[in-house]
Write a protein that holds these residues in place. Structure first.
Motif, PDB file in Angstrom:
ATOM      1  N   ALA A  97       0.863  -1.172   0.032  1.00 51.50           N
ATOM      2  CA  ALA A  97       0.079  -0.119  -0.025  1.00 51.50           C
ATOM      3  C   ALA A  97       0.935   1.157   0.163  1.00 51.50           C
ATOM      4  N   GLY A  98       1.391   1.560  -1.266  1.00 52.86           N
ATOM      5  CA  GLY A  98       2.213   2.903  -1.300  1.00 52.86           C
ATOM      6  C   GLY A  98       3.825   2.274  -0.852  1.00 52.86           C
ATOM      7  N   ALA A  99       4.742   3.003  -0.752  1.00 48.80           N
ATOM      8  CA  ALA A  99       6.000   3.175  -0.397  1.00 48.80           C
ATOM      9  C   ALA A  99       5.830   3.114   1.054  1.00 48.80           C
ATOM     10  N   THR A 100       4.935   3.837   1.659  1.00 46.69           N
ATOM     11  CA  THR A 100       4.871   4.118   3.018  1.00 46.69           C
ATOM     12  C   THR A 100       4.686   2.918   3.860  1.00 46.69           C
ATOM     13  N   GLU A 101       3.844   1.947   3.321  1.00 43.64           N
ATOM     14  CA  GLU A 101       3.478   0.743   3.985  1.00 43.64           C
ATOM     15  C   GLU A 101       4.853  -0.276   3.788  1.00 43.64           C
ATOM     16  N   PHE A 123      15.453  13.592   7.148  1.00 44.11           N
ATOM     17  CA  PHE A 123      14.967  12.534   6.654  1.00 44.11           C
ATOM     18  C   PHE A 123      13.366  12.630   6.749  1.00 44.11           C
ATOM     19  N   TYR A 124      12.791  11.820   5.446  1.00 47.91           N
ATOM     20  CA  TYR A 124      11.559  11.774   5.201  1.00 47.91           C
ATOM     21  C   TYR A 124      10.603  11.352   6.678  1.00 47.91           C
ATOM     22  N   ASP A 125       9.656  11.996   6.939  1.00 44.59           N
ATOM     23  CA  ASP A 125       9.066  11.928   8.285  1.00 44.59           C
ATOM     24  C   ASP A 125       8.546  10.276   8.684  1.00 44.59           C
ATOM     25  N   LEU A 168      18.240   4.212   3.186  1.00 44.45           N
ATOM     26  CA  LEU A 168      18.793   5.314   2.043  1.00 44.45           C
ATOM     27  C   LEU A 168      17.504   5.832   1.523  1.00 44.45           C
ATOM     28  N   ASN A 169      17.820   6.956   1.054  1.00 45.25           N
ATOM     29  CA  ASN A 169      16.788   7.525   0.243  1.00 45.25           C
ATOM     30  C   ASN A 169      17.198   8.629  -1.051  1.00 45.25           C
ATOM     31  N   SER A 170      17.240   7.888  -2.188  1.00 43.69           N
ATOM     32  CA  SER A 170      17.669   8.709  -3.392  1.00 43.69           C
ATOM     33  C   SER A 170      16.860   8.569  -4.642  1.00 43.69           C
ATOM     34  N   HIS A 172      16.599  11.998  -2.752  1.00 45.91           N
ATOM     35  CA  HIS A 172      16.457  12.568  -1.626  1.00 45.91           C
ATOM     36  C   HIS A 172      15.391  13.537  -1.243  1.00 45.91           C
ATOM     37  N   ASN A 173      14.402  13.230  -0.482  1.00 44.95           N
ATOM     38  CA  ASN A 173      13.485  14.126  -0.014  1.00 44.95           C
ATOM     39  C   ASN A 173      13.794  14.272   1.404  1.00 44.95           C
ATOM     40  N   PRO A 174      13.936  15.590   1.978  1.00 44.24           N
ATOM     41  CA  PRO A 174      13.556  16.973   1.237  1.00 44.24           C
ATOM     42  C   PRO A 174      14.665  17.863   0.488  1.00 44.24           C
ATOM     43  N   THR A 200      16.276   0.753   0.748  1.00 39.82           N
ATOM     44  CA  THR A 200      16.429   2.117  -0.053  1.00 39.82           C
ATOM     45  C   THR A 200      15.146   2.289  -0.703  1.00 39.82           C
ATOM     46  N   ASP A 201      14.672   3.616  -0.377  1.00 35.97           N
ATOM     47  CA  ASP A 201      13.573   4.322  -0.649  1.00 35.97           C
ATOM     48  C   ASP A 201      13.612   4.843  -2.167  1.00 35.97           C
ATOM     49  N   GLU A 202      13.411   4.469  -3.220  1.00 38.70           N
ATOM     50  CA  GLU A 202      13.712   5.129  -4.596  1.00 38.70           C
ATOM     51  C   GLU A 202      12.194   5.659  -5.115  1.00 38.70           C
ATOM     52  N   VAL A 203      11.413   6.175  -4.393  1.00 38.89           N
ATOM     53  CA  VAL A 203      10.181   6.512  -4.963  1.00 38.89           C
ATOM     54  C   VAL A 203      10.503   7.760  -6.037  1.00 38.89           C
ATOM     55  N   TYR A 204      11.359   8.291  -6.084  1.00 38.54           N
ATOM     56  CA  TYR A 204      11.690   9.454  -7.096  1.00 38.54           C
ATOM     57  C   TYR A 204      12.664   9.087  -8.162  1.00 38.54           C
ATOM     58  N   GLU A 205      12.762   7.492  -8.246  1.00 38.31           N
ATOM     59  CA  GLU A 205      13.924   6.996  -9.193  1.00 38.31           C
ATOM     60  C   GLU A 205      13.894   7.678 -10.583  1.00 38.31           C
ATOM     61  N   SER A 230       9.795   1.218  -4.068  1.00 36.87           N
ATOM     62  CA  SER A 230       9.364   2.200  -5.047  1.00 36.87           C
ATOM     63  C   SER A 230       7.962   2.254  -4.918  1.00 36.87           C
ATOM     64  N   SER A 231       7.336   2.958  -5.922  1.00 40.25           N
ATOM     65  CA  SER A 231       5.961   3.329  -5.810  1.00 40.25           C
ATOM     66  C   SER A 231       5.522   3.919  -7.355  1.00 40.25           C
ATOM     67  N   ALA A 232       4.306   3.783  -7.352  1.00 40.05           N
ATOM     68  CA  ALA A 232       3.737   4.490  -8.739  1.00 40.05           C
ATOM     69  C   ALA A 232       3.214   5.748  -8.384  1.00 40.05           C
ATOM     70  N   GLY A 233       3.161   6.186  -7.238  1.00 39.02           N
ATOM     71  CA  GLY A 233       2.598   7.689  -6.740  1.00 39.02           C
ATOM     72  C   GLY A 233       3.274   8.738  -7.697  1.00 39.02           C
ATOM     73  N   LYS A 234       4.657   8.826  -7.618  1.00 41.33           N
ATOM     74  CA  LYS A 234       5.456   9.765  -7.883  1.00 41.33           C
ATOM     75  C   LYS A 234       5.713   9.574  -9.451  1.00 41.33           C
ATOM     76  N   THR A 235       6.054   8.217  -9.869  1.00 37.90           N
ATOM     77  CA  THR A 235       6.438   8.056 -11.124  1.00 37.90           C
ATOM     78  C   THR A 235       5.316   8.280 -12.208  1.00 37.90           C
ATOM     79  N   TRP A 241      -3.366   6.646  -5.247  1.00 42.04           N
ATOM     80  CA  TRP A 241      -3.780   5.156  -5.509  1.00 42.04           C
ATOM     81  C   TRP A 241      -2.771   4.613  -4.492  1.00 42.04           C
ATOM     82  N   LYS A 242      -1.780   4.910  -4.101  1.00 40.76           N
ATOM     83  CA  LYS A 242      -1.098   4.076  -2.914  1.00 40.76           C
ATOM     84  C   LYS A 242      -0.455   2.676  -3.454  1.00 40.76           C
ATOM     85  N   ILE A 243      -0.137   2.548  -4.469  1.00 36.49           N
ATOM     86  CA  ILE A 243       0.310   1.346  -5.110  1.00 36.49           C
ATOM     87  C   ILE A 243       1.870   1.374  -5.223  1.00 36.49           C
TER      88      ILE A 243
HETATM   89  N1  PMP Z   1       9.207   8.055   0.472  1.00 33.96           N
HETATM   90  C1  PMP Z   1       9.509   9.245   0.175  1.00 33.96           C
HETATM   91  C2  PMP Z   1      10.721   9.799   0.386  1.00 33.96           C
HETATM   92  C3  PMP Z   1       8.282  10.092  -0.083  1.00 33.96           C
HETATM   93  O1  PMP Z   1       8.532  11.333  -0.737  1.00 33.96           O
HETATM   94  C4  PMP Z   1       7.098   9.585  -0.141  1.00 33.96           C
HETATM   95  C5  PMP Z   1       5.895  10.536  -0.267  1.00 33.96           C
HETATM   96  N2  PMP Z   1       5.689  10.819  -1.434  1.00 33.96           N
HETATM   97  C6  PMP Z   1       6.782   8.167   0.150  1.00 33.96           C
HETATM   98  C7  PMP Z   1       7.900   7.578   0.623  1.00 33.96           C
HETATM   99  C8  PMP Z   1       5.493   7.651   0.310  1.00 33.96           C
HETATM  100  O2  PMP Z   1       5.222   7.165  -0.933  1.00 33.96           O
HETATM  101  P1  PMP Z   1       3.844   6.487  -1.220  1.00 33.96           P
HETATM  102  O3  PMP Z   1       2.808   7.660  -1.315  1.00 33.96           O
HETATM  103  O4  PMP Z   1       3.578   5.603  -2.326  1.00 33.96           O
HETATM  104  O5  PMP Z   1       3.288   5.869  -0.111  1.00 33.96           O
END
Ligand code: PMP
Ligand code: GLN
Length: 392
Positions: A97-101, A123-125, A168-170, A172-174, A200-205, A230-235, A241-243
């Motif tokens: 359910a998204g990268a968050t889960e 770091f991302y919260d 890791l996150n790249s 990188h947010n913020p 490694t969180d690569e949602v902005y790959e 990773s995640s479909a949200g940003k791509t 949708w949280k996939i």
């Molecule tokens: N990781 C980072 C670095 C993010 O910025 C976000 C938010 N967009 C997420 C994870 C969460 O992604 P999602 O909406 O797919 O849960």
């Protein structure tokens, strides 16, 4: 229920700043450059694929726990096409359910009471929150302006005999930093030497603008110790949708599946089919998004610079960071609270992304450029005509 029922070790988590700032934008009618989400939806064919899936009865009932096969196959094919990685969709891929889960499930799976997780600060919260939920502790490694580069000496200094994971996150947010090959090599050296897992969180790959995104799992000796998220949200610009998904070695993917199945079990059935369609058919659209987002990065970064803000132009993501001391403010939180009334614009104070922000960190503000050019132009015009003096 009174909040004193919340277990004490979670009491410090509070409300996520993104929700707070988006609510402020709605209640004041301000332009929301706070929470990162696009104001234009993703490709119409992907939306149509979701509608068709619902109509065809695809995913309206519980999908399989690991995700629908067609999506796991599309994720594996994406990793092969972009990064030359061969994954088994049945054992090496998990839909979440998204990268968050995925982040939460990974922390719950790998972090035990007292374990330490190294994370790049700011770091991302959700990182510190989910590490805390797992009763681990978050050990920050600072990325400092103006370049926000990762320093191997600092990374090594953060490792103890309780370190379990490097998170890791790249891109990188913020900060908008994109880890380059040298920085990733340093992480790999440390991880291998100390036998650490890397999550490694690569949602902005697909939102690295100036240099290619390199997945750390590609480095020698890293595939076997890396869990990639990773995640479909940003791509694809469907953040609601949280996939999301996890890829990696079968035993680690299975471990994340173990916790994930008792968090949401499954989610987003019809959207899973639509994201499979997106991965197979809409990568050219993503290329266009990256180019247009790079232009918007420039528009907002240049505009903020012209307003007198010290601006750290990002190399990726949705976000640009500024230092408000250059226009006389000390406290970014006070600045961000004043901004809706002064200029009808919302931004996010970066202090929330630090464990223990000092004066320099307390002066940083994050702005998103994931909005239409005209909206960014309007926001800049409002800022230009507002009285932004700290003593006003
Ligand atoms: N990781 C980072 C670095 C993010 O910025 C976000 C938010 N967009 C997420 C994870 C969460 O992604 P999602 O909406 O797919 O849960
Ligand atoms: N990732 C988005 C941001 O950093 C927000 C996601 C959220 O609100 N959880 O703005």
């Amino acid at each position: 229920m009174s909040s004193d029922r919340l277990v004490p070790h979670l009491a410090g988590l509070g409300t996520t700043i993104f929700a707070e700032m988006s609510a402020l934008a709605v209640s004041t009618g301000a332009i929301n450059l706070g929470q990162g989400f696009p104001d234009v939806d993703g490709p119409p064919s992907v939306a149509e694929a979701a509608i068709s899936a619902i109509r065809a009865g695809l995913g309206n009932q519980y999908p399989p726990g690991p995700g629908v096969p067609v999506l796991r196959q599309a994720i594996a094919a994406h990793q092969e096409r972009w990064y030359g990685q061969t994954l088994d969709p049945d054992t090496d891929v998990l839909v979440t359910a998204g990268a968050t889960e995925a982040i939460a499930a990974a922390m719950l799976a790998f972090v035990d009471e007292g374990d330490e997780v190294i994370a790049l600060e700011p770091f991302y919260d959700s990182y510190r929150a989910t590490i805390t939920m797992a009763r681990g502790s978050c050990v920050p490694v600072r990325l400092d302006p103006p370049t926000f580069r990762l320093d191997e000496v600092r990374l090594r200094a953060a490792v103890t005999d309780r370190t379990k994971v490097i998170l890791l996150n790249s891109p990188h947010n913020p900060t908008g930093a994109v880890l380059n090959r040298d920085e990733l090599d340093a992480v790999a050296r440390v991880a291998i030497e100390h036998d650490l897992l890397v999550v490694t969180d690569e949602v902005y790959e697909h939102l690295a603008f100036d240099e290619p995104h390199i997945p750390i799992s590609k480095l020698p000796g890293m595939a076997e110790r890396t869990i990639s998220i990773s995640s479909a949200g940003k791509t694809f610009s469907f953040t609601g949708w949280k996939i999301g998904w996890v890829t990696g070695p079968p035993e680690y993917v299975a471990a994340v599946r173990t916790t994930k199945q008792f968090l949401t079990f499954v989610s987003g059935g019809p959207f899973q089919f639509a994201v499979a369609h997106a991965l197979e058919n809409e990568m050219p659209w993503v290329e266009g998004l990256r180019e247009s987002m790079a232009d918007r990065r420039d528009l907002l970064s240049d505009g903020l610079t012209q307003l007198g803000l010290t601006t750290y132009r990002p190399r990726g993501t949705y976000f640009v960071t500024t230092d408000v001391r250059s226009i006389g403010w000390e406290d970014a939180l006070a600045f961000c609270r004043a901004l809706p009334e002064r200029a009808a614009v919302v931004a996010v104070p970066c202090s929330v992304f630090y464990e223990d922000p000092g004066p320099a960190e307390r002066a940083l503000v994050r702005w998103t450029f994931s909005k239409q050019e005209q909206v960014l132009g309007d926001a800049l015009a409002r800022l230009a005509s507002a009285n932004l003096s700290p003593t006003a």
